[in-house]
Design a protein around this motif. Structure first.
Motif, PDB file in Angstrom:
ATOM      1  N   GLN A  64      46.414 164.146 -53.581  1.00 44.38           N
ATOM      2  CA  GLN A  64      45.911 164.182 -52.209  1.00 44.38           C
ATOM      3  C   GLN A  64      46.287 162.868 -51.520  1.00 44.38           C
ATOM      4  O   GLN A  64      45.930 161.790 -52.002  1.00 44.38           O
ATOM      5  N   PRO A  65      47.022 162.921 -50.435  1.00 45.85           N
ATOM      6  CA  PRO A  65      47.446 161.678 -49.763  1.00 45.85           C
ATOM      7  C   PRO A  65      46.241 160.872 -49.272  1.00 45.85           C
ATOM      8  O   PRO A  65      45.237 161.425 -48.827  1.00 45.85           O
ATOM      9  N   LEU A  66      46.341 159.520 -49.372  1.00 42.90           N
ATOM     10  CA  LEU A  66      45.310 158.608 -48.879  1.00 42.90           C
ATOM     11  C   LEU A  66      45.754 158.002 -47.553  1.00 42.90           C
ATOM     12  O   LEU A  66      46.950 157.793 -47.311  1.00 42.90           O
ATOM     13  N   LYS A  67      44.773 157.694 -46.720  1.00 43.22           N
ATOM     14  CA  LYS A  67      45.096 157.095 -45.426  1.00 43.22           C
ATOM     15  C   LYS A  67      45.556 155.648 -45.598  1.00 43.22           C
ATOM     16  O   LYS A  67      45.089 154.935 -46.484  1.00 43.22           O
ATOM     17  N   ASP A  68      46.477 155.238 -44.743  1.00 40.72           N
ATOM     18  CA  ASP A  68      46.892 153.837 -44.698  1.00 40.72           C
ATOM     19  C   ASP A  68      45.803 153.031 -43.995  1.00 40.72           C
ATOM     20  O   ASP A  68      45.325 153.418 -42.923  1.00 40.72           O
ATOM     21  N   VAL A  69      45.388 151.924 -44.610  1.00 41.70           N
ATOM     22  CA  VAL A  69      44.321 151.096 -44.049  1.00 41.70           C
ATOM     23  C   VAL A  69      44.939 150.008 -43.168  1.00 41.70           C
ATOM     24  O   VAL A  69      45.807 149.250 -43.616  1.00 41.70           O
ATOM     25  N   VAL A  70      44.477 149.936 -41.928  1.00 41.46           N
ATOM     26  CA  VAL A  70      44.955 148.926 -40.979  1.00 41.46           C
ATOM     27  C   VAL A  70      43.743 148.164 -40.446  1.00 41.46           C
ATOM     28  O   VAL A  70      42.773 148.775 -39.965  1.00 41.46           O
ATOM     29  N   THR A 657      52.393 153.628 -46.518  1.00 41.56           N
ATOM     30  CA  THR A 657      52.292 153.241 -47.919  1.00 41.56           C
ATOM     31  C   THR A 657      52.576 154.383 -48.877  1.00 41.56           C
ATOM     32  O   THR A 657      52.972 154.155 -50.021  1.00 41.56           O
ATOM     33  N   GLY A 658      52.380 155.640 -48.462  1.00 47.52           N
ATOM     34  CA  GLY A 658      52.569 156.774 -49.360  1.00 47.52           C
ATOM     35  C   GLY A 658      51.541 156.832 -50.472  1.00 47.52           C
ATOM     36  O   GLY A 658      51.745 157.505 -51.486  1.00 47.52           O
ATOM     37  N   ALA A 659      50.441 156.158 -50.318  1.00 44.96           N
ATOM     38  CA  ALA A 659      49.416 156.142 -51.353  1.00 44.96           C
ATOM     39  C   ALA A 659      48.727 157.503 -51.445  1.00 44.96           C
ATOM     40  O   ALA A 659      48.562 158.203 -50.443  1.00 44.96           O
ATOM     41  N   SER A 660      48.366 157.876 -52.670  1.00 45.98           N
ATOM     42  CA  SER A 660      47.687 159.160 -52.895  1.00 45.98           C
ATOM     43  C   SER A 660      46.786 159.033 -54.108  1.00 45.98           C
ATOM     44  O   SER A 660      46.892 158.091 -54.892  1.00 45.98           O
ATOM     45  N   VAL A 661      45.931 160.059 -54.289  1.00 46.97           N
ATOM     46  CA  VAL A 661      45.025 160.090 -55.419  1.00 46.97           C
ATOM     47  C   VAL A 661      45.217 161.420 -56.150  1.00 46.97           C
ATOM     48  O   VAL A 661      45.411 162.462 -55.532  1.00 46.97           O
TER      49      VAL A 661
END
Length: 698
Positions: A64-70, A657-661
């Motif tokens: 599941q994609p994670l939101k980019d933190v700004v 970032t393309g971060a996911s969990v």
């Protein structure tokens, strides 16, 4: 989103697998070199065996994609209240949040930095940025925005110290071409001896210096003491006399310019704590008596007192009674010419203890004492029976300043001293231990000079409510009169004694003008943004206090009675700087925040301080003002994959970032079980069939 990958779980150590692979390669190479038929089938079998030993698996991951933190850090420090900067910051926040939301898959974290916690240390935006992202893994951070005037005091030396690899953008409030004039403190003493000069070194700075001389005004405790001319950038040394013990508030101010950003930093404040080198006291005892040692012991016990004590053992009128020539007496001559002539102003306090007008001091020296008191000196008369006689000090020139006139008789019976109504309000006698009981928990005295009060305040009374201790002011000086010589009974602990140490120390310090013992005083102290006001007064009512802020705004504060002689109030203020308080009679100054806050040392907005750090992260720094008023102009917002630059002339970007969990996982072994067995059997069977056919053909 589903992803597939191969996972390896070797059944043998890696080194063993490598050695087996090398052996297999050699066997296959020899087979091909010797021309043996079926070598490729043997090679396939060896490969399958090695593949099985490596134990590969097909791994399926459901992610599941994670939101980019700004992060968005808003500078709310005091310098951001200048002009339209605050309004520009509010508008920038709204547009940034809207633009980031439009990019999608972005978590925006807004944090405000500055305010009370940053007053002493200046603007600390990067501490706030670090706190806002403390719980976010670095790989999820897509960028950060700073909305500030550019004067930041905790800028990291390197971009690596930020703790993340993402673009940092600085949006600068304010406008180009701003002008400011300020005073920079170079040397500022914290302590000084009373009566001595201290030197303060300052420099006047002007961002648009035109070479004009600038007038520097110096004030002490609100009263102007000097003016001098200075030029921008030139070091100026100012001498200031430490006028009294306790805080001496020194202000240095230059005039404000018409086009200047703010006048708050046109003033510098230095608080010099006045301390006394040595309190010089002259004690003259008219004759030896039981109470003489009480005064001596008290004054000698204070390391800060330099005591000169003379006891008149043989007054002139007794010199001929035993026929001994004066020249043969082994007594020290009383140096009257030095003590009461040339050196009288060296003393902070003169005490006459049971002294009568014995012709030791000619009238001219008493006149010197009167002049000494009126010019700011202090005199204490500890009277005994001698005061009521015709040779008493009242009938010398000291009668001009004596607080009471003797009636000519002595009261000789038991009585207890007690504090009067006005004495309950006076700092010298207020709250003396035992005074709150009826009668006071003190020993009795047995002798008092009957006298009529002439001036000042009777803070203690004795027999028949007659005045016992009187305090009065005489022009610039002060006079105290104790109408009994039996305070030594308290010192000897007779009938459990009394608070003689506390009383005599307060009395001596009041005479020597210690600020905390002033009977009429207005005091103010600041803690954070709260000012505590205290009014000491002998009056039945006190006037309200007007509090004037550094910018000139005023508010009236009503004080409430706290205890006899003391009224207090507290007021919360919004500005930093020097406040002036007055009740129409007295004035007090108090500084809120640091004396010269770092926040106001530089107030001209600038992109230069943040430029190198921001560009090292691939970000941009730019002004956001679009003209007059609080209007702003922000660039277009975009999102980019990994890039060395995240901004241009008309856009700013964050990093995707393309971060996911991982939400689910599946593993399918490729070399064990049915598939692995089938592959191995197939390769063995193929090899057997091939070689069988070749034999038949042969």
């Amino acid at each position: 989103m589903t992803q597939f990958n191969i996972a390896w779980s070797p059944l043998l150590p890696t080194l063993a697998l490598v050695l087996l692979a090398i052996g297999a390669v050699l066997v296959v190479a020899l087979g091909f070199w010797s021309g043996r038929k079926g070598t490729w089938l043997r090679a396939l079998g060896l490969v399958l065996i090695l593949f099985a030993l490596a134990d590969p698996s097909l791994v399926r991951e459901d992610r599941q994609p994670l939101k980019d933190v700004v992060a968005v850090v808003l500078d709310r420090s005091a310098s951001q209240t200048i002009g339209d900067r605050g309004a520009q910051t509010d508008k920038a926040r709204a547009e940034i949040e809207k633009s980031l939301a439009a990019l999608g898959n972005v978590e925006t974290r807004v944090v405000e930095a500055g305010g009370d916690a940053a007053e002493a240390d200046g603007t600390r935006l990067f501490s706030a940025l670090s706190g806002a992202l403390a719980d976010v893994p670095p790989e999820r951070i897509g960028g950060a925005f700073l909305v500030t005037d550019g004067v930041v005091h905790d800028i990291p030396a390197q971009a690596d110290l930020l703790g993340f690899k993402a673009p940092l953008h600085a949006l600068i409030t304010g406008r180009e071409g701003e002008r400011d004039r300020r005073i920079e403190l170079v040397e500022a003493p914290r302590f000084g001896l009373v009566g001595k000069d201290q030197t303060i070194a300052v420099r006047v700075l002007d961002t648009a210096d035109r070479g004009e001389p600038i007038e520097l005004v110096v004030r002490r405790d609100g009263a102007e003491i000097s003016r001098t001319r200075a030029r921008a950038g030139t070091l100026v040394r100012v001498n200031v006399r430490v006028d009294h013990g306790g805080p001496n508030v020194v202000e240095l101010e230059v005039p404000a310019l018409r086009d200047e950003l703010t006048a708050l930093n046109n003033k510098a404040v230095v608080v010099i704590e006045g301390v006394r080198d040595k309190l010089k006291v002259l004690l003259v005892s008219g004759e030896p008596h039981a109470g003489e040692r009480t005064w001596r012991n008290l004054l000698k016990s204070d390391a800060n007192v330099d005591l000169v004590h003379f006891t008149i053992l043989r007054p002139p009128e007794k010199s001929g009674l035993d026929g001994t020539p004066i020249s043969e007496l082994s007594l020290i001559a009383f140096p009257t010419a030095d003590l009461f002539g040339r050196k009288i102003r060296d003393f902070d306090l003169i005490i006459f203890d049971r002294y009568s007008n014995q012709t030791v001091l000619p009238p001219v020296y008493f006149e010197n004492i009167v002049r000494y008191v009126r010019e700011g000196g202090a005199l204490l008369i500890a009277a005994g029976p001698d005061y009521s006689g015709r040779d008493g000090l009242f009938y010398s020139p000291l009668g001009k300043i004596a607080p009471a006139r003797p009636s000519g008789d002595i009261i000789e019976r038991a009585f207890r001293a007690h504090v009067t109504d006005i004495g309950n309000k006076h700092p010298v006698t207020r709250g003396l231990p035992g005074a709150d009981q009826t009668p006071p928990a003190w020993s009795e005295w047995y002798r008092q000079v009957n006298a009529e009060s002439l001036r000042g305040a009777a803070v203690m009374s004795g027999a028949d409510d007659k005045p016992l201790l009187l305090l009065s002011r005489e022009e610039k000086g002060r006079v105290g009169l104790m109408l009994s010589d039996q305070i030594w009974l308290w010192a000897r602990n007779y009938q459990n004694g009394g608070p003689y140490l506390e009383l005599l120390r307060r009395l001596a310090h009041w005479l020597m003008k210690e600020p905390e013992l002033e009977e009429e005083a207005l005091r103010a102290t600041a803690r954070g943004r709260e000012i505590s006001i205290e009014r000491q007064s002998l009056k039945s009512e006190v006037a309200p206090v007007t509090v004037t802020s550094p910018s000139g705004n005023s508010q009236v504060v009503t004080l409430k009675g706290a205890e006899p002689g003391l009224s207090r109030a507290q007021v919360r203020v919004g500005e930093l700087g020097l406040y002036k308080l007055t009740d129409g009679e007295l004035t007090a100054l108090v500084n809120v925040g640091a004396e010269n806050p770092l926040e106001f040392r530089e107030v001209v907005s600038t992109p230069d301080k943040l430029k190198s750090l921001v560009e090292a992260t691939g970000g941009t720094v730019r002004r956001i003002s679009s003209g007059s008023g609080d209007s702003i102009s922000l660039p277009r917002f975009a999102a980019m994959r990994e890039s060395p630059l995240y901004g241009g002339s008309n856009y700013v970007a964050i990093r995707r970032t393309g971060a996911s969990v991982v939400t689910g996982i599946g593993v399918a072994p490729l070399a064990v079980g049915f598939l692995g067995l089938l592959a191995l059997l197939g390769s063995v069977l193929a090899g057997w069939l091939w070689e069988s056919r070749k034999r038949r053909e042969a």
